[in-house]
Every structure is written in structure tokens, then in C-alpha cells.
Design an enzyme around this catalytic site. Sequence first.
Site, PDB file in Angstrom:
ATOM      1  N   PRO A   9       0.877  -1.165   0.154  1.00 38.11           N
ATOM      2  CA  PRO A   9      -0.178  -0.074  -0.112  1.00 38.11           C
ATOM      3  C   PRO A   9       0.645   1.052  -0.156  1.00 38.11           C
ATOM      4  O   PRO A   9       1.864   1.194   0.579  1.00 38.11           O
ATOM      5  CB  PRO A   9      -0.690  -0.088   1.383  1.00 38.11           C
ATOM      6  CG  PRO A   9      -0.212  -1.190   2.167  1.00 38.11           C
ATOM      7  CD  PRO A   9       0.393  -1.884   1.379  1.00 38.11           C
ATOM      8  N   ASN A  10       0.393   2.195  -0.807  1.00 32.48           N
ATOM      9  CA  ASN A  10       0.830   3.643  -0.856  1.00 32.48           C
ATOM     10  C   ASN A  10       2.226   3.587  -1.398  1.00 32.48           C
ATOM     11  O   ASN A  10       2.748   4.845  -1.734  1.00 32.48           O
ATOM     12  CB  ASN A  10       1.024   4.274   0.459  1.00 32.48           C
ATOM     13  CG  ASN A  10      -0.371   4.203   1.334  1.00 32.48           C
ATOM     14  OD1 ASN A  10      -1.053   4.844   0.860  1.00 32.48           O
ATOM     15  ND2 ASN A  10      -0.373   3.885   2.344  1.00 32.48           N
ATOM     16  N   ARG A  17       4.629  10.808  -2.007  1.00 34.54           N
ATOM     17  CA  ARG A  17       4.438  10.903  -0.502  1.00 34.54           C
ATOM     18  C   ARG A  17       5.410  11.213   0.159  1.00 34.54           C
ATOM     19  O   ARG A  17       6.612  10.704  -0.404  1.00 34.54           O
ATOM     20  CB  ARG A  17       3.940   9.528  -0.315  1.00 34.54           C
ATOM     21  CG  ARG A  17       4.779   8.372  -0.251  1.00 34.54           C
ATOM     22  CD  ARG A  17       4.275   6.869  -0.153  1.00 34.54           C
ATOM     23  NE  ARG A  17       4.132   6.767   1.385  1.00 34.54           N
ATOM     24  CZ  ARG A  17       4.245   5.639   1.762  1.00 34.54           C
ATOM     25  NH1 ARG A  17       4.690   4.551   1.082  1.00 34.54           N
ATOM     26  NH2 ARG A  17       4.121   5.398   3.135  1.00 34.54           N
ATOM     27  N   TYR A  22      10.871   8.949   1.635  1.00 33.33           N
ATOM     28  CA  TYR A  22      10.902   8.062   0.460  1.00 33.33           C
ATOM     29  C   TYR A  22      11.726   8.449  -0.897  1.00 33.33           C
ATOM     30  O   TYR A  22      12.041   7.827  -1.906  1.00 33.33           O
ATOM     31  CB  TYR A  22       9.639   7.671   0.002  1.00 33.33           C
ATOM     32  CG  TYR A  22       8.964   6.977   1.173  1.00 33.33           C
ATOM     33  CD1 TYR A  22       9.492   5.727   1.648  1.00 33.33           C
ATOM     34  CD2 TYR A  22       7.959   7.646   1.822  1.00 33.33           C
ATOM     35  CE1 TYR A  22       8.989   5.192   2.897  1.00 33.33           C
ATOM     36  CE2 TYR A  22       7.431   7.054   2.955  1.00 33.33           C
ATOM     37  CZ  TYR A  22       7.880   5.781   3.505  1.00 33.33           C
ATOM     38  OH  TYR A  22       7.226   5.075   4.579  1.00 33.33           O
ATOM     39  N   ASN A  73       8.038  -5.473  -1.087  1.00 27.97           N
ATOM     40  CA  ASN A  73       7.985  -4.425  -0.023  1.00 27.97           C
ATOM     41  C   ASN A  73       6.544  -4.566   0.353  1.00 27.97           C
ATOM     42  O   ASN A  73       5.611  -3.878  -0.353  1.00 27.97           O
ATOM     43  CB  ASN A  73       8.300  -3.107  -0.572  1.00 27.97           C
ATOM     44  CG  ASN A  73       8.168  -1.911   0.329  1.00 27.97           C
ATOM     45  OD1 ASN A  73       7.899  -1.979   1.501  1.00 27.97           O
ATOM     46  ND2 ASN A  73       8.873  -0.903   0.045  1.00 27.97           N
ATOM     47  N   ALA A  76       3.320  -1.067   4.741  1.00 29.59           N
ATOM     48  CA  ALA A  76       2.785  -0.792   6.220  1.00 29.59           C
ATOM     49  C   ALA A  76       2.057  -2.300   6.841  1.00 29.59           C
ATOM     50  O   ALA A  76       2.198  -2.336   7.725  1.00 29.59           O
ATOM     51  CB  ALA A  76       1.549   0.235   6.105  1.00 29.59           C
ATOM     52  N   GLU A  97      12.783  -9.052   0.829  1.00 33.27           N
ATOM     53  CA  GLU A  97      11.946  -7.805   1.179  1.00 33.27           C
ATOM     54  C   GLU A  97      12.725  -6.635   1.239  1.00 33.27           C
ATOM     55  O   GLU A  97      14.090  -6.636   1.654  1.00 33.27           O
ATOM     56  CB  GLU A  97      11.380  -7.914   2.777  1.00 33.27           C
ATOM     57  CG  GLU A  97      12.027  -7.891   3.848  1.00 33.27           C
ATOM     58  CD  GLU A  97      11.556  -7.396   5.141  1.00 33.27           C
ATOM     59  OE1 GLU A  97      10.442  -6.945   5.116  1.00 33.27           O
ATOM     60  OE2 GLU A  97      12.190  -7.327   6.065  1.00 33.27           O
ATOM     61  N   HIS A  99      12.835  -2.312   2.034  1.00 40.26           N
ATOM     62  CA  HIS A  99      12.024  -0.863   2.471  1.00 40.26           C
ATOM     63  C   HIS A  99      13.046  -0.089   2.355  1.00 40.26           C
ATOM     64  O   HIS A  99      14.400   0.206   2.443  1.00 40.26           O
ATOM     65  CB  HIS A  99      12.064  -1.317   4.237  1.00 40.26           C
ATOM     66  CG  HIS A  99      10.968  -2.317   4.705  1.00 40.26           C
ATOM     67  ND1 HIS A  99       9.702  -2.068   4.377  1.00 40.26           N
ATOM     68  CD2 HIS A  99      11.219  -3.647   5.011  1.00 40.26           C
ATOM     69  CE1 HIS A  99       9.212  -3.327   4.793  1.00 40.26           C
ATOM     70  NE2 HIS A  99      10.291  -4.109   5.186  1.00 40.26           N
ATOM     71  N   ARG A 106      12.985   4.351  12.803  1.00 36.10           N
ATOM     72  CA  ARG A 106      11.707   5.251  12.766  1.00 36.10           C
ATOM     73  C   ARG A 106      10.907   5.027  13.828  1.00 36.10           C
ATOM     74  O   ARG A 106      11.452   4.784  14.939  1.00 36.10           O
ATOM     75  CB  ARG A 106      11.072   5.096  11.447  1.00 36.10           C
ATOM     76  CG  ARG A 106      11.947   5.497  10.061  1.00 36.10           C
ATOM     77  CD  ARG A 106      11.048   5.260   8.881  1.00 36.10           C
ATOM     78  NE  ARG A 106       9.909   6.016   8.830  1.00 36.10           N
ATOM     79  CZ  ARG A 106       9.089   5.859   7.774  1.00 36.10           C
ATOM     80  NH1 ARG A 106       9.245   5.037   6.887  1.00 36.10           N
ATOM     81  NH2 ARG A 106       8.069   6.678   7.709  1.00 36.10           N
TER      82      ARG A 106
HETATM   83  C1  DQA Z   1       8.160   1.103   3.561  1.00 38.29           C
HETATM   84  C2  DQA Z   1       8.165   1.335   5.544  1.00 38.29           C
HETATM   85  C3  DQA Z   1       7.159   1.143   5.884  1.00 38.29           C
HETATM   86  O1  DQA Z   1       6.994   1.299   7.397  1.00 38.29           O
HETATM   87  C4  DQA Z   1       5.894   2.009   5.503  1.00 38.29           C
HETATM   88  O2  DQA Z   1       4.520   1.820   6.063  1.00 38.29           O
HETATM   89  C5  DQA Z   1       5.884   2.104   4.000  1.00 38.29           C
HETATM   90  C6  DQA Z   1       7.131   2.214   3.174  1.00 38.29           C
HETATM   91  C7  DQA Z   1       9.584   1.621   3.121  1.00 38.29           C
HETATM   92  O3  DQA Z   1       9.592   1.192   1.917  1.00 38.29           O
HETATM   93  O4  DQA Z   1      10.440   2.178   3.867  1.00 38.29           O
HETATM   94  O5  DQA Z   1       4.870   2.347   3.272  1.00 38.29           O
HETATM   95  O6  DQA Z   1       8.017  -0.345   3.544  1.00 38.29           O
END
Ligand code: DQA
Length: 159
Positions: A9-10, A17, A22, A73, A76, A97, A99, A106
Amino acid sequence: MKIVVIQGPNLNMLGVREQNIYGPMKLEQIHAQMKEVASQNGVEIEFFQSNLEGELVDKIQECYGDAQGIIINAAAYTHTSIAIRDALAAVNLPTIEVHISNIHRREEFRKENMIAPVCTSSVVGFGPFGYHLAMMGMLQIMNEIQAAQEAQASAQQAQ
Ligand code: DQA
């Protein structure tokens, strides 16, 4: 050999964002670079993004029998989703995975990680370059699998 890249998501909002966390790169740009590396190495690659947990679970399940590796990835859902963790454990493929941010430095809630224990490896905190590092890692794993398969085939032939 086929790698499936699964984005949670996102991540479709990358480039918009929280750019201070990011960066300015869009998801399409990240995928274009990964596609380039895949084609240079003769590997098939597929990309999937969803904001919905169940769709991510469905996609992971589809990888069974179809792909040889997953780069994910879970965004959240990394911190909450037992369903995604169970799907990854079920298909039992080499999984890296990614991030973009360093989730360990964080907020406290980002330190909880449901996914990492069922992954081969994690790449965190390198920004979008982490996807390239994950590709390098996955290509290495693919090479090792292929070499093992070839060694097994020639051992069988020798019998
Ligand atoms: C994320 C880190 C997660 O905590 C966050 O919710 C994201 C992006 C990252 O790529 O740093 O949406 O996975």
C-alpha cells in the site's frame, strides 16, 4: 527463471508521498530500472502493486509454480500482516523484502516486522537503490539454483 516484484500500500504514491523519507523517484522509474537489469540477465520479471492485503496474498499464492523468486515491499502491512507472512511461508520461494527507509530507526511500531522471519533476506534504508540491491541478490540466488539443478542433472546422467 521468473522474479515477481510485489509492492504494498501507498507505494503507488512514491514521488509524491513524504519525499523527505522516500525521495522523489516514482514506482514506474524504479520498475523500469529493475526491468532493464532483468533483461540484461535473461530473467523474466513481473510487477504488481496493490493497496489491498487480500490482493497481495492472492498474488503471492499465484507465484507458486509460476515464479522462482519474490521481491516484496509489503509497506505498512510489513508491521501487521500475519496473512502476508503466512502466504510467503506457504509458497516457500526465495524472497527478499525491501524497505526504502530504514524501518529500524523510525517510529516504534515500524520495528515490528511480521515478514522478515519468512524472507531469505532484507534490504532496508538504501532508498530506491535498495530495489537494485535486491535484484542483485535475487540474481545471485537464481544463479545458485540453476547451478545446483545443472549439477544434479549431470550427476543423474552419469549414473
Ligand atoms: C516502507 C516502510 C513502511 O513502514 C511504510 O509503511 C511504507 C514504506 C519503506 O519502504 O520504507 O509504506 O515499507
